[in-house]
Design a protein around this motif. Structure first.
Motif, PDB file in Angstrom:
ATOM      1  N   ARG A 710     -19.210  -6.494  -2.342  1.00 58.77           N
ATOM      2  CA  ARG A 710     -18.348  -7.654  -1.877  1.00 58.77           C
ATOM      3  C   ARG A 710     -17.625  -8.174  -2.878  1.00 58.77           C
ATOM      4  NH1 ARG A 710     -22.665 -10.582   2.421  1.00 58.77           N
ATOM      5  NH2 ARG A 710     -23.096  -8.628   3.751  1.00 58.77           N
ATOM      6  N   LEU A 711     -16.395  -8.224  -2.688  1.00 58.09           N
ATOM      7  CA  LEU A 711     -15.311  -8.979  -3.569  1.00 58.09           C
ATOM      8  C   LEU A 711     -14.535  -9.721  -2.776  1.00 58.09           C
ATOM      9  CD1 LEU A 711     -13.315  -7.401  -6.431  1.00 58.09           C
ATOM     10  CD2 LEU A 711     -12.110  -8.759  -4.682  1.00 58.09           C
ATOM     11  N   CYS A 712     -14.477 -11.082  -2.867  1.00 60.07           N
ATOM     12  CA  CYS A 712     -13.885 -12.244  -2.136  1.00 60.07           C
ATOM     13  C   CYS A 712     -12.377 -12.364  -2.680  1.00 60.07           C
ATOM     14  CB  CYS A 712     -14.593 -13.357  -2.114  1.00 60.07           C
ATOM     15  SG  CYS A 712     -13.983 -14.703  -0.854  1.00 60.07           S
ATOM     16  N   ALA A 713     -11.524 -12.303  -1.959  1.00 52.29           N
ATOM     17  CA  ALA A 713     -10.196 -12.679  -2.525  1.00 52.29           C
ATOM     18  C   ALA A 713      -9.259 -13.172  -1.427  1.00 52.29           C
ATOM     19  CB  ALA A 713      -9.305 -11.539  -3.197  1.00 52.29           C
ATOM     20  N   ASN A 714      -8.693 -14.475  -1.499  1.00 59.57           N
ATOM     21  CA  ASN A 714      -7.965 -15.017  -0.540  1.00 59.57           C
ATOM     22  C   ASN A 714      -8.876 -15.380   0.757  1.00 59.57           C
ATOM     23  OD1 ASN A 714      -6.031 -14.847  -2.628  1.00 59.57           O
ATOM     24  ND2 ASN A 714      -4.413 -14.152  -1.166  1.00 59.57           N
ATOM     25  N   GLY A 715      -9.930 -15.624   0.596  1.00 58.01           N
ATOM     26  CA  GLY A 715     -10.834 -15.729   1.733  1.00 58.01           C
ATOM     27  C   GLY A 715     -11.484 -14.662   2.587  1.00 58.01           C
ATOM     28  N   PHE A 723      -9.733  -2.899  -3.386  1.00 54.30           N
ATOM     29  CA  PHE A 723      -8.808  -3.948  -3.868  1.00 54.30           C
ATOM     30  C   PHE A 723      -7.996  -3.318  -4.958  1.00 54.30           C
ATOM     31  CE2 PHE A 723      -8.291  -8.001  -5.638  1.00 54.30           C
ATOM     32  CZ  PHE A 723      -7.563  -8.568  -4.672  1.00 54.30           C
ATOM     33  N   ARG A 724      -7.089  -2.747  -4.440  1.00 51.30           N
ATOM     34  CA  ARG A 724      -6.103  -2.112  -5.514  1.00 51.30           C
ATOM     35  C   ARG A 724      -4.528  -2.200  -5.202  1.00 51.30           C
ATOM     36  NH1 ARG A 724      -8.543   1.897  -8.935  1.00 51.30           N
ATOM     37  NH2 ARG A 724     -10.846   2.453  -8.237  1.00 51.30           N
ATOM     38  N   CYS A 725      -3.761  -2.006  -6.184  1.00 45.78           N
ATOM     39  CA  CYS A 725      -2.512  -2.407  -5.921  1.00 45.78           C
ATOM     40  C   CYS A 725      -1.947  -1.239  -4.962  1.00 45.78           C
ATOM     41  CB  CYS A 725      -1.758  -1.998  -7.270  1.00 45.78           C
ATOM     42  SG  CYS A 725       0.214  -2.031  -6.914  1.00 45.78           S
ATOM     43  N   HIS A 726      -0.970  -1.737  -3.812  1.00 44.20           N
ATOM     44  CA  HIS A 726      -0.756  -0.990  -2.819  1.00 44.20           C
ATOM     45  C   HIS A 726       0.168   0.116  -3.216  1.00 44.20           C
ATOM     46  CE1 HIS A 726       0.390  -0.151   1.352  1.00 44.20           C
ATOM     47  NE2 HIS A 726       1.580  -0.315   1.134  1.00 44.20           N
ATOM     48  N   ILE A 727       0.754   0.154  -4.424  1.00 42.77           N
ATOM     49  CA  ILE A 727       1.821   1.066  -4.843  1.00 42.77           C
ATOM     50  C   ILE A 727       1.068   1.972  -5.842  1.00 42.77           C
ATOM     51  CG2 ILE A 727       4.090   1.256  -6.232  1.00 42.77           C
ATOM     52  CD1 ILE A 727       4.948  -1.156  -5.128  1.00 42.77           C
ATOM     53  N   CYS A 728       0.546   1.372  -6.922  1.00 41.28           N
ATOM     54  CA  CYS A 728       0.041   2.358  -7.892  1.00 41.28           C
ATOM     55  C   CYS A 728      -1.581   2.452  -7.914  1.00 41.28           C
ATOM     56  CB  CYS A 728       0.340   1.977  -9.339  1.00 41.28           C
ATOM     57  SG  CYS A 728      -0.392   0.054  -9.778  1.00 41.28           S
ATOM     58  N   GLU A 729      -2.186   1.729  -6.854  1.00 43.27           N
ATOM     59  CA  GLU A 729      -3.414   1.979  -6.880  1.00 43.27           C
ATOM     60  C   GLU A 729      -4.229   1.635  -7.977  1.00 43.27           C
ATOM     61  OE1 GLU A 729      -4.608   5.972  -5.273  1.00 43.27           O
ATOM     62  OE2 GLU A 729      -3.166   5.753  -3.713  1.00 43.27           O
ATOM     63  N   ALA A 730      -3.740   0.740  -8.906  1.00 37.15           N
ATOM     64  CA  ALA A 730      -4.662   0.401  -9.955  1.00 37.15           C
ATOM     65  C   ALA A 730      -5.458  -0.821  -9.727  1.00 37.15           C
ATOM     66  CB  ALA A 730      -3.515  -0.161 -11.069  1.00 37.15           C
ATOM     67  N   SER A 735      -6.435 -12.978 -11.812  1.00 32.27           N
ATOM     68  CA  SER A 735      -5.062 -13.327 -12.232  1.00 32.27           C
ATOM     69  C   SER A 735      -4.175 -12.618 -12.170  1.00 32.27           C
ATOM     70  CB  SER A 735      -5.478 -14.381 -13.394  1.00 32.27           C
ATOM     71  OG  SER A 735      -5.368 -13.543 -14.670  1.00 32.27           O
ATOM     72  N   GLY A 736      -4.297 -11.334 -12.082  1.00 35.89           N
ATOM     73  CA  GLY A 736      -3.463 -10.274 -12.353  1.00 35.89           C
ATOM     74  C   GLY A 736      -3.036  -9.556 -11.224  1.00 35.89           C
ATOM     75  N   TYR A 737      -2.987 -10.287 -10.024  1.00 38.10           N
ATOM     76  CA  TYR A 737      -2.300  -9.612  -8.701  1.00 38.10           C
ATOM     77  C   TYR A 737      -1.719 -10.404  -7.833  1.00 38.10           C
ATOM     78  CZ  TYR A 737      -6.720 -11.783  -6.299  1.00 38.10           C
ATOM     79  OH  TYR A 737      -7.218 -12.708  -6.039  1.00 38.10           O
ATOM     80  N   GLY A 738      -1.060 -10.422  -6.802  1.00 36.17           N
ATOM     81  CA  GLY A 738      -0.512 -11.159  -6.045  1.00 36.17           C
ATOM     82  C   GLY A 738      -0.509 -10.534  -4.623  1.00 36.17           C
ATOM     83  N   GLN A 739      -0.231 -11.281  -3.511  1.00 38.85           N
ATOM     84  CA  GLN A 739      -0.365 -10.764  -2.079  1.00 38.85           C
ATOM     85  C   GLN A 739       1.299 -11.241  -1.567  1.00 38.85           C
ATOM     86  OE1 GLN A 739      -2.984 -12.570   0.537  1.00 38.85           O
ATOM     87  NE2 GLN A 739      -2.975 -11.070   2.328  1.00 38.85           N
ATOM     88  N   HIS A 745       0.027  -7.010   1.841  1.00 41.63           N
ATOM     89  CA  HIS A 745      -0.551  -6.129   0.699  1.00 41.63           C
ATOM     90  C   HIS A 745      -0.531  -6.773  -0.357  1.00 41.63           C
ATOM     91  CE1 HIS A 745      -0.346  -2.743   3.782  1.00 41.63           C
ATOM     92  NE2 HIS A 745       0.712  -2.722   3.563  1.00 41.63           N
ATOM     93  N   PHE A 746      -1.806  -6.344  -1.177  1.00 43.47           N
ATOM     94  CA  PHE A 746      -2.180  -6.763  -2.389  1.00 43.47           C
ATOM     95  C   PHE A 746      -1.249  -5.953  -3.410  1.00 43.47           C
ATOM     96  CE2 PHE A 746      -5.295  -8.697  -0.111  1.00 43.47           C
ATOM     97  CZ  PHE A 746      -5.586 -10.126  -0.587  1.00 43.47           C
ATOM     98  N   TYR A 747      -0.692  -6.504  -4.601  1.00 47.08           N
ATOM     99  CA  TYR A 747      -0.099  -5.760  -5.407  1.00 47.08           C
ATOM    100  C   TYR A 747      -0.309  -6.091  -6.982  1.00 47.08           C
ATOM    101  CZ  TYR A 747       2.966  -4.560  -1.571  1.00 47.08           C
ATOM    102  OH  TYR A 747       3.751  -4.240  -0.674  1.00 47.08           O
ATOM    103  N   CYS A 748      -0.170  -5.319  -8.050  1.00 51.15           N
ATOM    104  CA  CYS A 748      -0.505  -5.915  -9.355  1.00 51.15           C
ATOM    105  C   CYS A 748       0.866  -6.590  -9.701  1.00 51.15           C
ATOM    106  CB  CYS A 748      -0.624  -4.830 -10.349  1.00 51.15           C
ATOM    107  SG  CYS A 748       0.578  -3.562 -10.250  1.00 51.15           S
ATOM    108  N   LEU A 749       1.060  -7.476 -10.582  1.00 51.79           N
ATOM    109  CA  LEU A 749       2.020  -8.170 -11.082  1.00 51.79           C
ATOM    110  C   LEU A 749       3.214  -7.340 -11.216  1.00 51.79           C
ATOM    111  CD1 LEU A 749       0.501 -11.229 -13.130  1.00 51.79           C
ATOM    112  CD2 LEU A 749       0.916 -11.035 -10.507  1.00 51.79           C
ATOM    113  N   GLN A 750       2.828  -6.210 -11.740  1.00 53.53           N
ATOM    114  CA  GLN A 750       3.978  -5.379 -12.109  1.00 53.53           C
ATOM    115  C   GLN A 750       4.889  -4.722 -10.931  1.00 53.53           C
ATOM    116  OE1 GLN A 750       2.844  -1.787 -14.360  1.00 53.53           O
ATOM    117  NE2 GLN A 750       4.741  -0.834 -14.307  1.00 53.53           N
ATOM    118  N   HIS A 751       3.985  -4.581  -9.810  1.00 51.49           N
ATOM    119  CA  HIS A 751       4.772  -4.035  -8.617  1.00 51.49           C
ATOM    120  C   HIS A 751       4.701  -4.971  -7.579  1.00 51.49           C
ATOM    121  CE1 HIS A 751       2.956  -0.234 -10.480  1.00 51.49           C
ATOM    122  NE2 HIS A 751       4.214  -0.160 -10.652  1.00 51.49           N
TER     123      HIS A 751
END
Length: 1067
Positions: A710-715, A723-730, A735-739, A745-751
């Motif tokens: 279990r990994l909790c993010a945004n409740g 729990f990976r970037c929707h584009i690059c699957e990283a 502190s390195g992602y945003g919804q 969807h969740f993304y890394c800050l780059q995408h």
């Protein structure tokens, strides 16, 4: 006047040896030299002295002077330290040749066997300062005139092998080519010695060669029998190397190198690369040598999308096998990446040819690295002892982005030669092995920063290289298993479980100890009676009491009267995550329902492991500075929420000028105690916690979630693998992602998509596409000052509102050059500077015109140059050594370099600054790559923990008929895994803080560049748009400075907290 070569034919052969650029040419020229002098190759040091005696013209004498200077060090005892020792070195790689040179200088007879017949590896190696000095001392400039000229700090493998081969031949090393070492041939009877099994059939002299020392430098795929090799695995990592033809045109020489740029701190460059070419990389390095050499780490999904990999396979060998790699697509990939990185300035890129005549481009896997458990062994049979040592890749496979391979390889070669010297002196086998293993423990920790600063003093003696050396760190009794009276079993390969991370604090609590601790912490709270780890927690009061005990002031217990169980539990879960760094393992609904006792135990064990060392005080709460608090996790959690809030505010303003309602939190993540909520703020949990009732199911894939998964993010709860970037699957790090509010969807800050974002380069600010590169023709604008904070710090997001700032030019200059280093309490009295340093400072300050500095006479610069010219210098290559500078003078030099063009008149200082800048750039790149490697190892370790935890959880939930004692054992094992996971997650958060620090450094560097472009313009020539853009950049720079300041305050608070809670009084 006739040339020396026309008088003595041997001189022509000697010059051919010096200039030869192919392995076969070196060998044939050296054989011709020996024939001309009447010598037999491979005669040891006596052969060297005979060559030196007959070749005494100026070109040869300058080389003899260097080799004699090295050989005159006391440790070699004039070449008599190991005269009775016979050595066999396997492998003519750089490390094997370097070890052979040291053994030859000790006076040993050295025979080297190499299976190849030519040197063809164009790949370029990064050199540490000591390796540059070491190779210069062996005459590298005589063999390769371009060796590390100017600020260069690298050399191709082929050139390095060639120059070491020439030194080895001159020192009398006997070398056999096209001969493969297949194993040892033990002595058949008493009185005979150890021999080598070689293929194909060697000459009789080599087949009958008996030796008492074997040094293996044959690479990671060959390790002699008896050694245990441990495998260190991480996440899949695919590297690509490419070598392009270097035509050495003027245009090519002007293209700056890239010492290393990583996505972890320069996302804008890789985002631009992705948009322009479709190529997704983690890092890239470009060096210029015999070829244009590029090495990069590519993402698997990108390689599949672009057709480089034909099919996705789970097995790495099959994935990167020749049948699955499309050569044409790989060439297009490498050419496009290289062309983008160099802005197309290299022209038409043509691949160099490898040993088989094919384009020199390849994809390789560096997911796992091998490391020998021991560096040496001793085997004895029929009274004949054999000392075996490892150097190079068969000792430790290097992680290429760190650039440590050749440096640590040379250190291992020195250590192995020191071991042979001690062996020759008659030291006992166990004593020799213990000393060698003590040195081996230091090898993986070495860096240019933690070794002796004076590289000129480095020698064979380990004390000349390693500070705080302890040769008795390993005792003889600990290495008894390395002394084999008979040959032991073949090499064993072990998998290194990298799940240890930072060792867990203390022992894992049993269920009874956890219950007792919870009862102590919640004692005295009205309405709270903890009797078990299930039903006692359903009303939420016990959890609220526990949170209040650890963080008072958030809410008074009396305010919970009349609050429902779900609301109270939701509030406690939220406060534990936001103020204690304890992430949820189960939802509020599950706690109230009491249907997940295992999840509750795992959750409470996190509290216990973080705060168990806190002394119980029934009369009051624990102090906020408790060392058990997962401060890094807490800090990053606050940072992530603040970033989300800032983005939400920006989106709200863009949409209609109204800001959405946000939670009442401090604008800046801080470890300070939060204020007590106002009475009119309802104690109501956010809707996300009310809706997150399915923690048993992943919010993305819908599959079942076990506790350790279990990994909790945004409740919401996710599989870590989902729990990976929707584009690059990283993998998404704290502190390195945003919804994205639109698609969810969740993304890394780059995408992360930016609503209303315009691709206008003028508004990019720190997101510049320019690489932080340095070259011979472009003076770097700023190094990373060594005194600046480098570790364990994190940024804070920008403030939503700012006031307009107007600064004078001197104030702007001081701001752009600001380095946030805590001032010492008391500065020591200044050392008397040398005259050169004083003159340098006066001269540079005098040249610092227009920046608030008084104008001085430039005559002092001439005096400094004159002093520099009059200093004794035995050769041109010695003039390329760095000039020692004190920190003040170096800082003034940097200011001058940034703001005037006069440094071109002072090449020695300019070269020194360039090299320092490249070293600092390389440090940052290596730091980023070490972080990324450890992150990948943590991810692999967490996957292993999840698999074990799933098995234990299934056993606990399904086998109700099992004995209670067995269930208790399973539960204890599950809690151990939970504690290991928490430890790894805390380490991961610490790494991300360092990542944020690197990001801030990069932003400040780029903003500094942009600000200077405006500041260097005449005020009368600036337009209104220019002034507006300058103010915007200045505000951003002020914001970055504030972030770094907050970062330092966070680190200082944590340091003081650790000191206050440390054992015993602080001296």
């Amino acid at each position: 006047m006739a040339s020396p070569t026309s008088i003595n034919p041997a001189h022509a052969h000697f010059e051919s040896v010096l200039q030869a650029q192919l392995c076969q040419d070196v060998l044939s020229s050296f054989q011709g030299l020996c024939r001309a002098l009447g010598l037999e190759p491979g005669g040891g040091l006596p052969q060297y002295h005979k060559i030196k005696a007959q070749l005494n013209y100026w070109s040869a004498k300058s080389l003899w002077a260097k080799l004699d200077k090295r050989a005159s060090q006391p440790v070699y005892q004039q070449g008599r330290a190991c005269t009775s020792t016979k050595c066999l070195v396997v492998g003519a790689g750089p490390c094997g040749l370097r070890a052979a040179v040291e053994l030859a200088m000790l006076g040993a007879r050295v025979v080297l066997v190499e299976k190849r017949t030519k040197f063809s590896r164009h790949n370029v190696l990064h050199l540490w300062p000591f390796t540059i000095h070491d190779l210069r001392a062996l005459g590298a400039k005589k063999f390769y005139g371009r060796f590390c000229t100017g600020s260069l700090d690298h050399i191709s493998i082929r050139q390095l092998q060639l120059l070491l081969l020439k030194v080895a031949l001159l020192l009398g090393v006997e070398i056999h080519w096209g001969v493969t070492f297949t194993g040892l041939q033990p002595p058949p009877r008493k009185g005979s010695g150890w021999r080598a099994q070689l293929q194909p059939s060697p000459p009789a002299q080599l087949a009958n060669y008996e030796f008492d020392v074997l040094i293996s430098a044959a690479g990671g795929k060959f390790v002699p029998e008896g050694f245990t090799v441990r495998e260190m695995r991480g996440k899949l990592a695919i590297g690509i190397t490419a070598n392009f033809v270097n035509g050495r045109t003027v245009e090519e020489t002007q293209v700056p190198e890239i010492s290393g740029v990583a996505r972890i701190y320069n996302q804008s460059f890789f985002q631009s690369l992705l948009k322009a070419t479709g190529i997704d990389l983690e890092n890239i390095v470009y060096y210029k040598d015999d070829t244009h050499y590029f090495v990069m780490t590519a993402k698997k999904q990108c390689l599949l999308r672009l057709g480089v990999l034909r099919q996705d396979w789970p097995e790495t060998d099959r994935l990167l096998g020749s049948a699955n790699v499309a050569p044409e697509a790989l060439q297009r990939f490498a050419r496009a990446a290289a062309d983008f990185a160099t802005h197309g300035k290299l022209g038409k890129l043509e691949f160099a040819q490898d040993a088989h005549g094919r384009p020199d481009v390849s994809a390789f896997d560096f997911t796992s690295m091998m490391r020998a458990e021991s560096s040496a062994r001793v085997q004895e049979k029929h009274g004949a002892r054999l000392l075996l040592g490892l150097v190079g890749d068969c000792l430790v496979e290097p992680f290429w982005p760190l650039g440590t391979g050749v440096a640590r390889g040379f250190l291992a070669a020195f250590d192995a030669a020191w071991m042979v010297k001690r062996w020759a002196e008659g030291a006992g086998p166990l004593e020799v092995l213990a000393e060698r293993e003590s040195l081996y423990q230091l090898l993986s920790q070495t860096s240019p920063e933690n070794m002796h600063r004076n590289v000129a003093q480095y020698g064979l003696d380990p004390a000349s290289r390693y500070p705080n050396l302890n040769l008795r760190a390993v005792t003889p009794s600990q290495v008894r298993d390395l002394y084999d009276v008979e040959a032991k079993e073949p090499v064993r390969r072990m998998s290194d479980k990298t799940d240890s991370g930072k060792p867990a604090t203390g022992s894992v609590a049993t269920q009874e100890e956890l219950l007792h601790w919870c009862q102590e912490q919640t004692a005295g709270y009205p309405g709270v009676h903890v009797t078990d780890l299930s039903s006692s927690w359903v009303d939420g009061l016990a959890l609220c009491a526990l949170v209040h005990r650890l963080r008072p002031g958030l809410l008074e217990p009396s305010e919970l009267q009349g609050v429902g169980a779900l609301e109270a539990t939701s509030w406690a879960l939220k406060m534990a995550e936001h103020e204690l760094g304890i992430t949820p393992v189960l939802s509020a609904q599950a706690m109230v329902a009491g249907n997940d006792p295992l999840g509750l135990i795992a959750y409470l064990s996190h509290f216990h492991s973080a705060f168990k060392s806190t002394p119980h005080n029934p009369a009051g709460p624990v102090s906020q500075g408790s060392p058990g608090t997962a401060s890094a996790v807490l800090f990053l959690g606050k940072l992530q929420r603040t970033l989300q809030r800032t983005r939400a505010q920006g989106n709200g303003e863009d949409a209609g000028g109204k800001k959405p309602r946000v939670e009442v939190e401090a604008e800046t993540p801080s470890t300070e105690e939060p204020p007590v909520p106002e009475p009119d703020v309802p104690v109501t949990p956010p809707s996300q916690y009310q809706e997150a009732s399915a923690e048993d199911l992943c919010a993305l894939c819908g599959e079942h979630l076990y506790i350790l998964e279990r990994l909790c993010a945004n409740g919401r709860f996710f599989h870590r693998s989902c729990f990976r970037c929707h584009i690059c699957e990283a993998t998404l790090w704290p502190s390195g992602y945003g919804q994205h509010p639109g698609d969810g969807h969740f993304y890394c800050l780059q995408h992360l998509p930016q609503p209303g974002h315009k691709e206008d380069s003028s508004n990019r600010g720190p997101e510049s596409q320019d690489l932080p590169t340095h070259s011979e023709n472009n003076m770097p604008s700023r190094p990373l000052i060594p005194g600046a904070p480098q570790e364990g710090t994190s940024p804070v997001p920008s403030q939503p509102t700012r006031r307009l700032i107007r600064l004078s030019s001197p104030e702007r200059q001081r701001l752009s050059s600001l380095h946030l280093t805590p001032d010492p309490e008391m500065e020591p009295p200044p050392k008397p500077p040398r005259s050169c340093s004083v003159l340098a400072r006066q001269a540079l300050e005098g040249s610092f015109v227009g920046w608030g500095m008084p104008v001085q006479s430039p005559q002092v610069l001439v005096a400094v140059e004159k002093e520099e010219e009059e200093s004794p210098c035995s050769s041109d290559e010695e003039a390329e050594e760095d000039v020692p500078l004190d920190s003040d003078t170096e800082q003034v030099l940097w200011n001058l370099a940034k703001n005037s063009g006069t440094m071109n008149s002072y090449p020695t200082w300019r070269r020194t600054l360039l090299r320092r800048a490249k070293e600092e750039e390389m440090k940052r790149f290596c730091k980023a790559q070490a972080i990324q490697r450890r992150q990948n190892e943590i991810e692999a370790a967490l996957r292993e923990l999840e698999a074990k935890g799933t098995e234990l959880e299934l056993a606990l939930r399904s086998r109700s008929s099992s004995p209670e004692q067995q269930k208790a054992l399973w539960l204890e094992q599950l809690l151990q895994l939970v504690q290991k996971k928490n430890s790894l997650v805390a380490e991961e958060a610490e790494l991300m803080i360092t990542v944020q620090e690197l990001n801030l450094e990069e932003k400040q560097w780029q903003l500094d560049q942009e600000l200077r472009t405006y500041m260097n313009r005449e005020e009368t020539l600036k337009t209104a748009a220019d002034r507006q853009a300058e103010d915007q950049v200045l505000r951003k720079l002020v914001d970055v400075v504030n972030q770094r300041d907050a970062l330092i305050r966070f680190q200082e608070e944590r340091r003081l907290s650790e000191l206050a809670s440390g054992p015993g009084p602080q001296g």
